[in-house]
Design a protein around this motif. Structure first.
Motif, PDB file in Angstrom:
ATOM      1  N   ILE A  32       0.725  -1.249  -0.055  1.00 21.28           N
ATOM      2  CA  ILE A  32       0.222  -0.051  -0.147  1.00 21.28           C
ATOM      3  C   ILE A  32       0.841   1.429  -0.100  1.00 21.28           C
ATOM      4  N   MET A  33       1.969   1.328   0.837  1.00 24.09           N
ATOM      5  CA  MET A  33       2.829   2.434   0.862  1.00 24.09           C
ATOM      6  C   MET A  33       3.513   2.612  -0.458  1.00 24.09           C
ATOM      7  N   ARG A  34       4.143   1.584  -1.087  1.00 25.65           N
ATOM      8  CA  ARG A  34       4.668   1.602  -2.182  1.00 25.65           C
ATOM      9  C   ARG A  34       3.610   2.039  -3.486  1.00 25.65           C
ATOM     10  N   ALA A  35       2.346   1.849  -3.410  1.00 24.13           N
ATOM     11  CA  ALA A  35       1.292   2.418  -4.284  1.00 24.13           C
ATOM     12  C   ALA A  35       1.096   3.842  -3.989  1.00 24.13           C
ATOM     13  N   LEU A  36       1.458   4.298  -2.618  1.00 24.60           N
ATOM     14  CA  LEU A  36       1.190   5.725  -2.368  1.00 24.60           C
ATOM     15  C   LEU A  36       2.288   6.437  -2.663  1.00 24.60           C
ATOM     16  N   GLY A  37       3.380   5.772  -3.168  1.00 25.20           N
ATOM     17  CA  GLY A  37       4.512   6.482  -3.716  1.00 25.20           C
ATOM     18  C   GLY A  37       5.870   6.339  -2.776  1.00 25.20           C
ATOM     19  N   ALA A  38       5.825   5.300  -1.688  1.00 27.38           N
ATOM     20  CA  ALA A  38       6.872   5.015  -1.114  1.00 27.38           C
ATOM     21  C   ALA A  38       7.941   4.292  -1.883  1.00 27.38           C
ATOM     22  N   ARG A  39       9.057   4.693  -1.821  1.00 28.64           N
ATOM     23  CA  ARG A  39      10.292   3.872  -2.660  1.00 28.64           C
ATOM     24  C   ARG A  39      10.365   2.578  -1.906  1.00 28.64           C
ATOM     25  N   ARG A  40      11.124   1.769  -2.530  1.00 26.97           N
ATOM     26  CA  ARG A  40      11.766   0.630  -2.008  1.00 26.97           C
ATOM     27  C   ARG A  40      12.747   1.016  -0.714  1.00 26.97           C
ATOM     28  N   THR A  41      13.679   1.994  -0.962  1.00 25.49           N
ATOM     29  CA  THR A  41      14.319   2.020  -0.017  1.00 25.49           C
ATOM     30  C   THR A  41      13.707   3.009   1.211  1.00 25.49           C
ATOM     31  N   THR A  42      12.532   3.538   1.003  1.00 26.35           N
ATOM     32  CA  THR A  42      11.429   3.780   2.179  1.00 26.35           C
ATOM     33  C   THR A  42      11.044   2.947   3.004  1.00 26.35           C
ATOM     34  N   VAL A  62       4.512  -5.632  -5.145  1.00 33.50           N
ATOM     35  CA  VAL A  62       3.313  -4.647  -5.049  1.00 33.50           C
ATOM     36  C   VAL A  62       2.017  -5.072  -5.716  1.00 33.50           C
TER      37      VAL A  62
END
Lengths: 508, 230
Positions: free
Chosen positions: A413-423, A502
């Motif tokens: 979900i966070m990745r879909a919201l724009g979070a990077r892998r490193t994030t 994702v």
């Protein structure tokens, strides 16, 4: 919303799991901090004990560690005794002359400075005579200088002070030569009060009791040194107790019979010092001829203390005692402080090159002891507690890794919201760091709370005062090490987070 | 009319366990204009979600071009796509996908957390108020009804001021009475925020509410019974 905040929310969301993981880490860190603190206390106790104002201990040839242990810590058994003349080698001519005049001995002893006197000009030499006990505590025969010249405390600048009473005197009208000062622990354990009298036992705590008793005239304040666990008596009174005079004739015979090279050498050394050509004291001469001990042989036989009519503890008046002559006297060890510390190594070498005595530096011996025994023990303890921390770190890994199944969707979900892998990887690592940070702080607090809880007992036993914020130098390393462990523990789950697919997890 | 989304010659296939690759999408051309609200109809398993993932940059196409607001997303690195997604695209999921550890307002703020813009509390509060949850800011997802959860998800998708909102079966998990209001909420907020909307659904009734309706089978040239080797 910062990544740390997100990590904190995750930490709180799995409250029970997070708490248990953090608690196990806190216990591990607490153990490490406790071990470090205990080591700090032991180390400080040893260092404080070995730093009471003198820099060398002189005693008979043998183990320097044993010499240090029995003379500084009042542990172990004395190696042997030294002739009193060995003590006199540290004194200038005038003091030697006064001794010859007072106690009786070879007049030649009064004609020169002691061999080592120049080395300690401005310093001091304090004799100790050990061997007796008061209860389980060592009786230490010494001179009043012990309380005026020795110092203690972290900076070795604190005088001995008395919770009650005063230091004993070389001679007092009231108690003759039989005054005593007891350490704080002795006073507490033996329930000693001023004016009490005790009768030392000979050789060991259960040995036979001497007939002569010592009156307590002073109780020391706690010093955090072994002196808290000692009963100090006037050296002259110590010599007057039965069995404490060196049987001169018998000793000579023994040396002749033995005939080994060492003794011959000692004889040669002694021939010009210890054996008087003309003994000025008739009683000493008589003693030398018949080999009997010379204590309590009656009034007027030798120089005694100031004239007094006060009866002593054994019912005799002070002038009824004859002080031992120099050949009859022995010391167990001598505490030395060089007036100029630069002279210490030279004097130590000179003494050690001799055939009778050795000089040991207490701090050096204690450091060796710490390195040889306490150090490896500490290493073993640290290894065990380190393993405990490693297990706790594995707990972090297991806890976070097990939660990965639940949180893959969150990560997606966070990745879909724009979070990077490193994030998302960073969030996992921050979460591990939070466990480590909270666990370390909690462990530190737990350990120091325990230390404070037992601070009274620690001070009683070691004299080392510990407070809540008393820390070991090594403790500062605990947090970085635990954080490093946490980072290692987080790598696997962080990698799993990094690789989280994702698409499949969003659709799950 | 200015195009916000332009797709050309887009192809996407997936590896099959038994070998070979299954081609899911082959779209020669597809566009959405700026401010347009479009419904894309398709049967289940037809590749609707895959198309949304490709547009959002969550998947990389095998070939073709996806241009959003003039930027060719295929030319961006993965990190670039992540950032572009955070700043340009909003996403409403079929299952809402709220994070259970966070409150309603925190979930909305998460929609702003990964972009370069400010993620203000006031913006999140305003959005939640607009979706009728002004008294539920600090509720966690499990404390909210299904409809309320979807409202939070809508607020979150718009939090980062996206240019394009992708809605994947947004009413599939809400009851029929709520579905209409949820749909209306999405459309209304998109209009207010001047956001283009692409909703995929298999429900014709839902699709009929939109100005533009496209069928995936019309734009996708893949025969779903075929498998080709890569």
């Amino acid at each position: 919303m910062s990544l740390i905040h997100i990590a904190w929310r995750n930490f709180c969301h799995r409250a029970l799991s997070s708490f248990l993981t953090t608690f196990s880490l806190a216990l591990g860190v607490g153990l490490v901090v406790l071990v470090l603190s205990i080591y700090g206390v032991i180390s400080e106790a040893f260092t404080r004990n070995a730093s009471v104002g003198y820099n060398l201990v002189v005693g008979p040839k043998g183990s320097p560690l044993q010499l240090t242990l029995n003379s500084v810590f009042y542990l172990s058994q004395p190696i042997e005794n030294l002739p009193y003349t060995e003590y006199m080698e540290f004194l200038p001519k005038d003091e030697r002359a006064a001794m010859v005049s007072r106690f009786g001995g070879d007049p030649k002893l009064a004609e020169r400075d002691g061999r080592y006197a120049p080395y300690i000009a401005g310093g001091f030499a304090i004799p100790l005579a050990l061997g007796d006990y008061y209860g389980e505590f060592r009786v230490v025969g010494t001179t009043p200088d012990f309380f005026t010249k020795l110092k203690h405390g972290p900076n070795v600048d604190e005088d001995f002070t008395f919770s009650e009473g005063r230091a004993f005197k070389d001679f007092s009208a009231e108690h003759s030569y039989f005054e005593s000062v007891v350490g704080s622990r002795v006073a507490k354990d033996m329930k000693v009060k001023l004016g009490d009298q005790f009768f030392p036992t000979h050789g060991d705590p259960s040995g036979h009791g001497h007939e002569l008793g010592f009156t307590v005239v002073g109780i020391l304040d706690p010093t955090g040194t072994p002196n808290d666990r000692a009963a100090f008596v006037n050296l002259e009174g110590f010599y007057l107790m039965d069995g404490h005079a060196k049987p001169v004739e018998a000793d000579q015979q023994s040396e002749n019979d033995d005939g080994n090279l060492l003794d011959e050498a000692i004889d040669a050394e002694e021939s010009n010092e210890a054996q008087p050509e003309t003994d000025p004291t008739p009683n000493a001469n008589a003693a030398a001829s018949n080999g009997v001990r010379l204590v309590q042989t009656g009034a007027g036989e030798s120089e005694v203390g100031p004239d007094s009519t006060a009866p002593d503890t054994a019912g005799k008046r002070p002038n009824e005692y004859r002080l031992l002559s120099i050949p009859e006297r022995e010391v167990t060890s001598i505490l030395i402080r060089n007036g100029n510390i630069m002279f210490a190594p030279g004097m130590q070498n000179a003494i050690n090159e001799g055939i009778r005595s050795q000089a040991a530096a207490p701090i050096g011996e204690i450091n060796k002891l710490m390195n040889l025994i306490v150090g490896p023990l500490l290493t073993a303890l640290l290894a065990i507690t380190g393993i405990t921390c490693a297990v706790a770190a594995i707990g972090i890994l297991v806890s976070i890794y097990n939660s990965m199944n639940d949180r893959r969707r969150d990560i997606a979900i966070m990745r879909a919201l724009g979070a990077r892998r490193t994030t998302v990887t960073s969030i996992i690592i921050f979460e591990s760091f939070q466990v480590a940070l909270i666990g370390t702080i909690a462990g530190w607090l737990l350990a120091h709370a325990a230390i404070v809880m037992y601070s009274g007992q620690i001070e009683d036993q070691t004299g080392v005062q510990v407070g809540f914020f008393t820390t070991s130098n090594y403790e500062i390393l605990v947090l970085p090490l635990v954080l490093a462990l946490a980072l290692i523990a987080a790598l696997l789950p962080a990698w799993a987070a990094y690789r989280t697919d994702v698409g499949s997890n969003l659709s799950a | 009319m200015t195009q916000l989304l332009e797709i050309k010659d887009l192809k996407k296939s997936f590896a099959q366990p038994e070998g070979g690759r299954l081609v899911v999408l082959d779209i020669p051309e597809f566009q959405i204009a700026k401010g347009e609200q479009m419904a894309l109809i398709g049967r289940s398993g037809g590749g609707k979600t895959t198309l949304l993932h490709l547009i959002a940059g969550l998947l990389a196409p095998d070939q073709g071009s996806i241009r959003i607001a003039g930027i060719e997303t295929n030319g961006l690195s993965e990190q670039g796509r992540d950032r572009f997604r955070a700043e340009t695209i909003g996403y409403v999921f079929q299952t809402f996908n709220l994070l259970p550890a966070f409150t309603a307002i925190e979930n909305v703020r998460l929609g702003m957390a990964f972009g370069s813009g400010k993620h203000q509390h006031s913006r999140a509060a305003d959005l939640l108020t607009r979706v009728g949850l002004q008294d539920r800011f600090n509720y966690r997802p499990r404390q909210l009804s299904v409809g309320q959860q979807q409202r939070v998800a809508i607020a979150r998708s718009l939090a980062g001021r996206p240019k394009l909102l992708l809605a994947d079966e947004p009413t599939a998990n809400v009851d029929p009475s709520s579905a209409e209001s949820v749909l209306e909420l999405i459309r209304e907020t998109c209009r207010e925020e001047e956001v283009s909307l692409l909703t995929v659904t298999h429900d014709m009734q839902i699709a009929s509410r939109f100005d533009g309706i496209r069928e995936l089978d019309e734009i996708n040239q893949v025969d779903h019974t075929s498998t080709s080797s890569a």
